[in-house]
Design a protein around this motif. Structure first.
Motif, PDB file in Angstrom:
ATOM      1  N   ASP A  46       1.286   7.253   1.136  1.00  0.00           N
ATOM      2  CA  ASP A  46       0.300   8.337   1.071  1.00  0.00           C
ATOM      3  C   ASP A  46      -1.099   7.822   1.383  1.00  0.00           C
ATOM      4  N   GLU A  47      -1.419   6.651   0.860  1.00  0.00           N
ATOM      5  CA  GLU A  47      -2.738   6.050   1.112  1.00  0.00           C
ATOM      6  C   GLU A  47      -2.883   5.686   2.590  1.00  0.00           C
ATOM      7  N   LEU A  48      -1.841   5.111   3.145  1.00  0.00           N
ATOM      8  CA  LEU A  48      -1.881   4.703   4.555  1.00  0.00           C
ATOM      9  C   LEU A  48      -2.014   5.902   5.488  1.00  0.00           C
ATOM     10  N   LYS A  88      -3.679   8.651   5.028  1.00  0.00           N
ATOM     11  CA  LYS A  88      -4.955   9.363   4.916  1.00  0.00           C
ATOM     12  C   LYS A  88      -5.747   9.226   6.210  1.00  0.00           C
ATOM     13  N   GLU A 107      -8.781   8.646   6.875  1.00  0.00           N
ATOM     14  CA  GLU A 107      -9.717   7.521   6.946  1.00  0.00           C
ATOM     15  C   GLU A 107      -9.032   6.189   7.241  1.00  0.00           C
ATOM     16  N   ASN A 108      -7.703   6.151   7.166  1.00  0.00           N
ATOM     17  CA  ASN A 108      -6.955   4.932   7.472  1.00  0.00           C
ATOM     18  C   ASN A 108      -6.250   4.991   8.827  1.00  0.00           C
ATOM     19  N   MET A 161       0.873  -1.178   0.000  1.00  0.00           N
ATOM     20  CA  MET A 161       0.000   0.000   0.000  1.00  0.00           C
ATOM     21  C   MET A 161       0.907   1.224   0.000  1.00  0.00           C
ATOM     22  N   THR A 162       0.575   2.231  -0.775  1.00  0.00           N
ATOM     23  CA  THR A 162       1.419   3.415  -0.774  1.00  0.00           C
ATOM     24  C   THR A 162       1.337   4.112   0.582  1.00  0.00           C
TER      25      THR A 162
END
Length: 165
Positions: free
Chosen positions: A82-84, A86, A88-89, A79-80
């Motif tokens: 940046d995504e982690l 966020k 919401e994570n 998982m990137t």
């Protein structure tokens, strides 16, 4: 909650530190957070600890054993980052970070082959000493970075508890 916050602080400190440079710069005993900040590396781990609101916790008494992944380890995560990071994570991120912490101070000489200590996150990790010290499938690249509230072992892979990502 206090233990959770303290563990997060330990992770933050480890992340800021940065492997061998961290160990070399750690001449006087500081808590995990101060030692990490002084070392100036592990920027991804530090960003993750901040995003998970765990910074306040990391100056606790401990003791803690923290398996700190390098920036390169985060770069290899499926998982990137940046995504982690966020909002919401946040819960997933906190679970991943606390999976890197064991309550108590465990120096490398105290590790037991094939043991499965519980992490602060609640799941267990597996210690393997057959081919050099490993935690799950991560190699310990720098061991026994001593801090006033625990110990840091730098690892080359991010540990992810089953079912979190």
């Amino acid at each position: 909650m206090k233990l959770f916050k303290t563990i997060a602080a330990a992770l933050f400190a480890v992340g800021v530190a940065g492997g061998s440079a961290f160990a070399a710069s750690h001449s006087e005993k500081k808590d995990i957070v101060d030692a990490a900040v002084e070392a100036g590396s592990f920027s991804t781990l530090v960003a993750a600890v901040e995003a998970a609101d765990l910074v306040e916790t990391l100056k606790g008494e401990g003791p803690f054993t923290v398996f700190a992944p390098t920036d390169e380890a985060f770069a290899e995560l499926g998982m990137t980052v940046d995504e982690l990071l966020k909002p919401e994570n946040k819960d997933k991120l906190a679970a991943v970070l606390t999976y890197h912490v064991i309550a108590g101070e465990v120096m490398s000489g105290d590790l037991v082959d094939d043991s499965t200590p519980a992490t602060v996150q609640g799941s267990n990790v597996t210690i393997d000493l057959d081919n050099g010290p490993m935690v799950n499938d991560a190699n310990v690249v720098t061991a026994d970075v001593d801090a006033s509230n625990g110990v840091i072992h730098v690892i080359d892979k991010v540990l992810v508890p089953e079912g979190v990502l």
